[in-house]
Structure formats: C-alpha cells, structure tokens
Design a protein around this motif. Structure first.
Motif, PDB file in Angstrom:
ATOM      1  N   SER A   1      -4.819  91.182  -2.862  1.00  0.00           N
ATOM      2  CA  SER A   1      -3.037  90.771  -2.494  1.00  0.00           C
ATOM      3  C   SER A   1      -3.563  89.640  -1.530  1.00  0.00           C
ATOM      4  O   SER A   1      -4.520  89.192  -1.259  1.00  0.00           O
ATOM      5  CB  SER A   1      -2.300  91.771  -2.097  1.00  0.00           C
ATOM      6  OG  SER A   1      -2.662  92.167  -0.858  1.00  0.00           O
TER       7      SER A   1
ATOM      8  N   ARG B   1       2.292  93.748  -2.245  1.00  0.00           N
ATOM      9  CA  ARG B   1       1.661  94.971  -2.640  1.00  0.00           C
ATOM     10  C   ARG B   1       2.767  95.617  -3.590  1.00  0.00           C
ATOM     11  O   ARG B   1       2.238  96.267  -4.629  1.00  0.00           O
ATOM     12  CB  ARG B   1       1.610  95.912  -1.398  1.00  0.00           C
ATOM     13  CG  ARG B   1      -0.014  95.752  -0.745  1.00  0.00           C
ATOM     14  CD  ARG B   1      -0.203  96.817  -0.136  1.00  0.00           C
ATOM     15  NE  ARG B   1       0.886  97.201   0.833  1.00  0.00           N
ATOM     16  CZ  ARG B   1       0.894  96.852   2.247  1.00  0.00           C
ATOM     17  NH1 ARG B   1      -0.023  95.797   2.666  1.00  0.00           N
ATOM     18  NH2 ARG B   1       1.744  96.992   2.861  1.00  0.00           N
TER      19      ARG B   1
ATOM     20  N   ALA C   1      -3.038  89.760   1.518  1.00  0.00           N
ATOM     21  CA  ALA C   1      -4.088  89.991   2.857  1.00  0.00           C
ATOM     22  C   ALA C   1      -5.392  89.633   2.521  1.00  0.00           C
ATOM     23  O   ALA C   1      -6.133  89.074   3.536  1.00  0.00           O
ATOM     24  CB  ALA C   1      -3.912  91.356   3.097  1.00  0.00           C
TER      25      ALA C   1
ATOM     26  N   ALA D   1       9.442  99.675  -0.704  1.00  0.00           N
ATOM     27  CA  ALA D   1       9.258  98.635  -0.032  1.00  0.00           C
ATOM     28  C   ALA D   1      10.179  97.659  -0.227  1.00  0.00           C
ATOM     29  O   ALA D   1      10.263  96.615   0.828  1.00  0.00           O
ATOM     30  CB  ALA D   1       7.918  98.089  -0.356  1.00  0.00           C
TER      31      ALA D   1
ATOM     32  N   MET E   1       6.295  99.625  -6.258  1.00  0.00           N
ATOM     33  CA  MET E   1       7.235  99.038  -4.990  1.00  0.00           C
ATOM     34  C   MET E   1       7.435 100.233  -4.052  1.00  0.00           C
ATOM     35  O   MET E   1       7.655 100.148  -3.000  1.00  0.00           O
ATOM     36  CB  MET E   1       8.241  98.597  -5.748  1.00  0.00           C
ATOM     37  CG  MET E   1       9.289  97.980  -4.941  1.00  0.00           C
ATOM     38  SD  MET E   1       8.517  96.590  -3.953  1.00  0.00           S
ATOM     39  CE  MET E   1       8.749  95.195  -4.911  1.00  0.00           C
TER      40      MET E   1
ATOM     41  N   MET F   1       3.776  93.492   2.091  1.00  0.00           N
ATOM     42  CA  MET F   1       4.514  94.759   1.672  1.00  0.00           C
ATOM     43  C   MET F   1       5.334  94.341   0.264  1.00  0.00           C
ATOM     44  O   MET F   1       5.071  95.138  -0.772  1.00  0.00           O
ATOM     45  CB  MET F   1       5.604  95.201   2.690  1.00  0.00           C
ATOM     46  CG  MET F   1       5.979  96.674   2.409  1.00  0.00           C
ATOM     47  SD  MET F   1       7.110  97.116   3.560  1.00  0.00           S
ATOM     48  CE  MET F   1       6.034  97.511   5.114  1.00  0.00           C
TER      49      MET F   1
ATOM     50  N   GLU G   1       0.411  95.210   9.808  1.00  0.00           N
ATOM     51  CA  GLU G   1       0.499  95.491   8.366  1.00  0.00           C
ATOM     52  C   GLU G   1       1.462  96.832   8.186  1.00  0.00           C
ATOM     53  O   GLU G   1       1.752  97.266   7.018  1.00  0.00           O
ATOM     54  CB  GLU G   1      -0.995  95.705   7.893  1.00  0.00           C
ATOM     55  CG  GLU G   1      -1.617  94.412   7.639  1.00  0.00           C
ATOM     56  CD  GLU G   1      -0.706  93.383   6.724  1.00  0.00           C
ATOM     57  OE1 GLU G   1      -0.590  93.744   5.655  1.00  0.00           O
ATOM     58  OE2 GLU G   1      -0.442  92.143   7.518  1.00  0.00           O
ATOM     59  N   LEU G   2       1.770  97.449   9.255  1.00  0.00           N
ATOM     60  CA  LEU G   2       2.608  98.483   9.037  1.00  0.00           C
ATOM     61  C   LEU G   2       3.920  98.113   8.513  1.00  0.00           C
ATOM     62  O   LEU G   2       4.711  98.841   8.059  1.00  0.00           O
ATOM     63  CB  LEU G   2       2.644  99.598  10.281  1.00  0.00           C
ATOM     64  CG  LEU G   2       1.469 100.093  10.614  1.00  0.00           C
ATOM     65  CD1 LEU G   2       1.732 100.797  12.176  1.00  0.00           C
ATOM     66  CD2 LEU G   2       0.946 101.097   9.878  1.00  0.00           C
ATOM     67  N   LEU G   3       4.350  96.934   8.983  1.00  0.00           N
ATOM     68  CA  LEU G   3       5.712  96.453   8.727  1.00  0.00           C
ATOM     69  C   LEU G   3       5.866  95.238   7.926  1.00  0.00           C
ATOM     70  O   LEU G   3       6.811  94.905   7.163  1.00  0.00           O
ATOM     71  CB  LEU G   3       6.309  96.160  10.016  1.00  0.00           C
ATOM     72  CG  LEU G   3       7.125  97.281  10.704  1.00  0.00           C
ATOM     73  CD1 LEU G   3       7.869  96.806  11.876  1.00  0.00           C
ATOM     74  CD2 LEU G   3       7.739  98.089   9.690  1.00  0.00           C
TER      75      LEU G   3
ATOM     76  N   LEU H   1       2.466  94.110  -7.123  1.00  0.00           N
ATOM     77  CA  LEU H   1       1.274  94.350  -7.600  1.00  0.00           C
ATOM     78  C   LEU H   1       0.849  95.801  -7.805  1.00  0.00           C
ATOM     79  O   LEU H   1       0.048  95.877  -8.737  1.00  0.00           O
ATOM     80  CB  LEU H   1       0.139  93.556  -6.871  1.00  0.00           C
ATOM     81  CG  LEU H   1       0.320  92.064  -6.539  1.00  0.00           C
ATOM     82  CD1 LEU H   1      -0.771  91.484  -5.646  1.00  0.00           C
ATOM     83  CD2 LEU H   1       0.258  91.534  -8.159  1.00  0.00           C
ATOM     84  N   PHE H   2       1.149  96.677  -6.805  1.00  0.00           N
ATOM     85  CA  PHE H   2       0.688  98.219  -6.896  1.00  0.00           C
ATOM     86  C   PHE H   2       1.810  98.992  -7.210  1.00  0.00           C
ATOM     87  O   PHE H   2       1.412 100.112  -7.239  1.00  0.00           O
ATOM     88  CB  PHE H   2      -0.419  98.205  -5.784  1.00  0.00           C
ATOM     89  CG  PHE H   2      -1.430  97.378  -5.571  1.00  0.00           C
ATOM     90  CD1 PHE H   2      -2.545  98.028  -6.180  1.00  0.00           C
ATOM     91  CD2 PHE H   2      -1.360  96.246  -5.072  1.00  0.00           C
ATOM     92  CE1 PHE H   2      -3.681  96.956  -6.102  1.00  0.00           C
ATOM     93  CE2 PHE H   2      -2.562  95.400  -4.747  1.00  0.00           C
ATOM     94  CZ  PHE H   2      -3.682  95.631  -5.424  1.00  0.00           C
TER      95      PHE H   2
END
Ligand code: SF4
Ligand code: SF4
Ligand code: SF4
Lengths: 262, 285
Positions: free
Chosen positions: B52, B167, B54, B176, B173, B164, B157-159, B170-171
C-alpha cells in the motif's frame, strides 16, 4: 503615526502572534494527549483471539516496526492474514489472524516473512516450526470430548507437529472406573500457535484455543529448580543419600497398645 | 474575485474547457492510475504494485517506502532494513526533485476528497469558517514524532486517513470510510482547506522535501496579471502565490518558492492570461 503608536501596534501584533501560537500549541498538545493515550492502549497486549503472523517481533517492538503495508497479507497463500480495520481491537492496520476462522498453515518457505520489508516479521526465523504465535490450551475441559472419555482426537490429529506439540496422555477414567481418558496435552516447547487444532475442534465452540503466550504461560520462580532435572544434569542426586527408614505399619501386638483390638 | 462571473469562466472562454483543466485532469489521472496499479493485483491477479502507500514493491522487485512512517519507526526505536532504506531513498529522492507536496496533489487519495470539499465550498459560497493557523500542521508533525519516541511505536498510522483509505480500498474497508467522510465535512463546513492546508502532518513532512526542489511553478507572465484573483480562489495554499505574483516591486523573482506549493498546477489552468507555468527554481529574477 507617532512613534508611540507604531510601538503600540508592534506590541499588539507581537501579542497576537504569541497568543495565536500558544492557542495552536495548546490545541495540538490536547490532541496529542488523546492520541497518546489511545496509542498507549493500542500497544497493550493483543485481544485473546488475535494472533500475529509467524516471526512477529514482540508486540511492543512490532508496533514500531510494522508499517501496515499488507505485503504479508498478499503473500499468504491461505488468506490467513488480514489487516485490522480502525474499529477493531488490534492496532489499526496491523496484520493478524483468527485461528478459528483461518489458521496458519506453517508454510515451510515462509512467504509472509520473506515478503515483509520492515523486519516486523523476523527474517532470521528460518525454521517456521520455531514460530511462537501463541499457545494452544484446552480451555474447556468440561466440554472436550476426550476429557469426557470419548476418542475424538481431532485436534491431536490436525496438529502439524503431532506427538511433539500435542500428545494424548493416558489417564484413568474415574467416572466409568475401567476406561482410559486420552487427554490432549499441549507442550509449549513445540507448539507454534498455528491454530490448526482450534480450527479443527469439532465442538460448536472450540474447547482448545490458541491464546497469546502472555495469557497462556505461567512462570516459575527464577530460583526454582526441578530436582529430577538437576539430578539428570548432574548425573547424581544433589542432596546426600536419604536414610530410608522402614515403613511403619500398625503393629497390633505392640507392647505400647496391648489392649487395642480392631 | 470577479463577482459577476464564475471562477475560471474567463479562462474557459479564452482557452476552452479542456485546456483550462489540463493539469487537474492529468493529476486526477495520475492519482487514479496509482490506485489502479495497486488494485490490479487483487482484482485481476496482475501484480504491479504490491502493498500500500505506506510501503510497496513495484513488479515484485523495487521497494518503495514512505519516509515519514519510517522516521516515526526510527524514533520509536526500530532500525530500518536495507530494503526499507532503498525504498525511502527512491521515494524521498523523487520528491526532493519534484517537490515534496507533489505527493499531496498527485498521489494522495485524500486530496481528491479535500479538493471536492473546496469545490463545493466555492459553489455554495460558504464563508471561511474556523481559522486555524497554517503552522498547526508542523506542530502536529512534531508532536507525532515526539509521541512515536515516547511510546516506541509508529503513532500516526493509528489515525492516518491516507493509508487508512488506501488500506480500506485494497484490503477491506471496515469502518475506515468514516474518516474520509469526516474530513470532507470538516473541510466543507468547518474550516476552508482545513485538513490538507492546516492539519495533515504527512503533507507538512513532505513540504520539508520541497525546500530545494528544482521543479517549481513560476509566474513568469506576472506583468500580464489582470488581478482577477481566480488563482487565489482555486489554490489550496493561496498564501504561496502572492510573493511571486506581486513581488516584482520588492525585487522578488517570479518563482513560487514556498515549500507548501503542491505543484498541482491549478493556477496554470485557471489563469486566462497564461501568467503561470511549470519551470525550475533557478534563474529567479
Ligand atoms: S506461514 Fe503460511 S499460512 Fe502461515 S501466515 Fe505465513 S504465509 Fe500464511
Ligand atoms: S509485511 Fe511486515 S510491515 Fe507489512 S504489514 Fe506485514 S508485518 Fe507489517
Ligand atoms: S478437537 Fe476439541 S473436542 Fe476433540 S479432543 Fe480436541 S479439544 Fe477435545
């Protein structure tokens, strides 16, 4: 404009600037406090049902390493792994799996670990059987069919390290008085926490569950020594030979109890 | 702002719709194509970009890594791997050349949301609203690094709505989608250019990579400016324009030097007089 006025204006604008900065800093600090507490909570142990992928660093270090890129998820041929959505208890975006849904198949070529760019999944873990994702425990001994005296054995048979990570230990069945219980017994020395046993348990809800090691394991006092192990290490007992006194049985014709009759 | 005419009407009548939206269209195309490069794998099985925003691998070979996330990991106590270092150098090096906030306007998916909010805000003539300091984002960026160091974790990355959203697409929702929706309404109703222009610590980090970047927008034709103000109206960082556009008298050159110019090219599109163009930061007189 007089000099005094110019000075006043400069003063007012400096004041405005300082106040503005203080306001911003306060707002950010307040937000940071919230984020900090949230982060601290997320970095605590995982919920009991969630396992990290094989080779994951311990939770604290994992959260500094894992960039939540999902490459491990992509690499897993069994779709075991998934990334946590923000509303879940697992730290947002990090990979985990739920054994009862899809367990880890312990691929010998470690696709997830080799895909991980960040080192969050430890690349030095070359032998997948050394992974310690969690530990299986027969949680509900009242429902486990083998504890009830049947020969289910399913968890035992599904274990990739059968007879090493899980064994069936024979015990006397006190209920029937004449049968044997085959007790599923997990050995932490070999259990990888893959979750195949939990997945395969035939009950409505698994009696055997994989849970995080912190939850499953007790710890002996550091100074504890197991006598029998010390003995085999040393090749001899560490305490001097004990006097083996003869067992005392009631002696009916003892001179001390002349009148006693059973 | 011309009160009788809509923003950009002059440019459209002068250059046609297409030429007065060319950079916008190109930008949207690039944003969507990057997303499609990621989506191609899960949708069609052809893996172009895996991972992703990141961190990813292009064609299963070239690592690409977000420098701000790695910086948080580093201060959090994790030493980056060689793969990650290569990825950071590739990504960081690219943005050093083209200007860090090219990430914002050409890559980041949140940009589409905040642009949409800004567009609707103009349409509905919603006044500016809450006034945040533009510097808030730098405070936030620093605060995130401080927290990462204190907690020993990658905190943002928590927020982070950017990763988000990616991700999520791609992975899976989950909930999010609430975050981009919240940002949309924040930008629309609460603060003009609120998120990207005042708060986002990722954008503010990337701006640091633009401090010396050769690729810049220039107001070379500034003497043609008719003061219609359309460029200010569409620019997400309007404060960056003035020094270059009106700085001739103070002896300032025509290059937009501010690191917060996102190189989006909207001012180039919107200007009927052709004042702006992409160029280099050099020869700035
Ligand atoms: S070892 Fe195999 S099955 Fe287990 S998580 Fe990794 S890729 Fe998936
Ligand atoms: S591949 Fe590594 S860094 Fe990426 S999500 Fe998985 S564990 Fe985290
Ligand atoms: S599969 Fe379940 S019921 Fe069967 S022996 Fe194992 S834990 Fe007991």
């Amino acid at each position: 404009m007089s000099d005094a006025e110019v000075k006043d204006q400069a003063h007012a604008s400096r004041r405005r600037f300082l106040l503005g900065s203080a306001k911003t800093a306060c707002g950010v600090a307040l937000f940071g406090l919230g984020l900090g507490f949230y982060g601290a909570r997320q970095s605590e142990a995982m919920p009991y049902y969630a396992m990290r992928p094989p080779g994951a660093l311990d939770e604290k270090r994992f959260l500094a390493a894992c960039i939540r890129c999902g490459q491990c998820v992509r690499a897993c041929p069994y779709s075991t792994l998934r990334l946590a959505a923000p509303e879940e208890k697992v730290a947002t975006g990090t990979p985990y799996f739920i054994a009862r849904q899809i367990p880890c198949e312990l691929c010998e070529n470690r696709p997830c670990i080799t895909a991980c760019p960040s080192g969050a999944l430890d690349p030095t873990l070359t032998d997948i059987y050394q992974a310690r994702m969690g530990l299986a425990v027969v949680m509900d001994q009242e429902s486990c069919l083998n504890f009830l005296g049947l020969r289910c054995d399913v968890c035992y048979r599904s274990c990739p390290l059968l007879d090493k990570a899980i064994s069936l230990d024979a015990q006397h069945n006190r209920r029937s008085g004449k049968h044997t219980l085959f007790i599923p017994t997990v050995h932490s020395k070999h259990c990888t926490g893959c979750g195949k046993c939990e997945k395969s348990c035939v009950l409505e809800k698994a009696a055997i569950k994989v849970v995080p090691l912190v939850l499953a394991k007790g710890e002996l006092g550091k100074h504890y020594r197991l006598g029998w192990e010390e003995k085999s290490k040393a090749g001899r007992s560490l305490i001097p030979e004990q006097l083996d006194l003869p067992d005392r049985l009631p002696e009916f014709d003892s001179p001390l109890q002349p009148e006693w009759k059973p | 702002m011309t009160d009788s005419k809509e923003i950009g009407a002059l440019a459209i009548s002068r250059k046609g719709w297409l030429r007065s939206h060319q950079w916008l269209l190109l930008r949207r195309t690039v944003q969507v194509v990057i997303l499609l490069l990621f989506l191609a794998g899960p949708l069609t099985g052809v893996w172009l970009l895996k991972g992703s925003l990141a961190g990813s691998r292009f064609l299963d070979l070239v690592p690409l890594h977000d420098p701000y996330i790695q910086l948080q990991g580093l201060v959090g106590g994790h030493v980056p791997t060689t793969t990650v270092l290569i990825g950071v150098l590739l990504v960081g090096g690219f943005y050093l050349l083209v200007g860090g906030r090219v990430y914002c306007s050409w890559v980041c998916p949140v940009n589409m949301i905040t642009d949409a909010a800004a567009w609707l805000r103009r349409r509905l003539a919603i006044e500016e609203g809450m006034r945040l300091a533009r510097s808030t984002r730098y405070w936030l960026m620093g605060m995130v690094l401080l927290l990462s160091a204190l907690l020993g974790m990658i905190v943002w990355e928590l927020l982070n709505p950017i990763t988000m959203l990616y991700r999520g697409l791609l992975f899976g929702m989950g909930m999010a989608w609430l975050i981009p929706v919240a940002i949309f309404f924040f930008d629309l109703l609460v603060a003009k250019h609120g998120w990207c222009g005042h708060l986002c610590p990722v954008g503010s980090f990337y701006s640091l990579l633009a401090l010396g970047s050769p690729l810049r927008v220039r107001a070379n034709g500034r003497q043609e400016c008719i003061k219609c103000q359309d460029c200010y109206a569409v620019c997400p960082e309007p404060q960056v324009i003035s020094p270059a556009l009106n700085g001739a008298e103070q002896g300032r050159g025509p290059v937009i030097l501010s690191a917060n110019c996102t190189n989006c090219g909207r001012c180039i599109d919107i200007c009927a007089e052709g004042v702006f163009s992409f160029g280099s930061r050099f020869h700035n007189q």
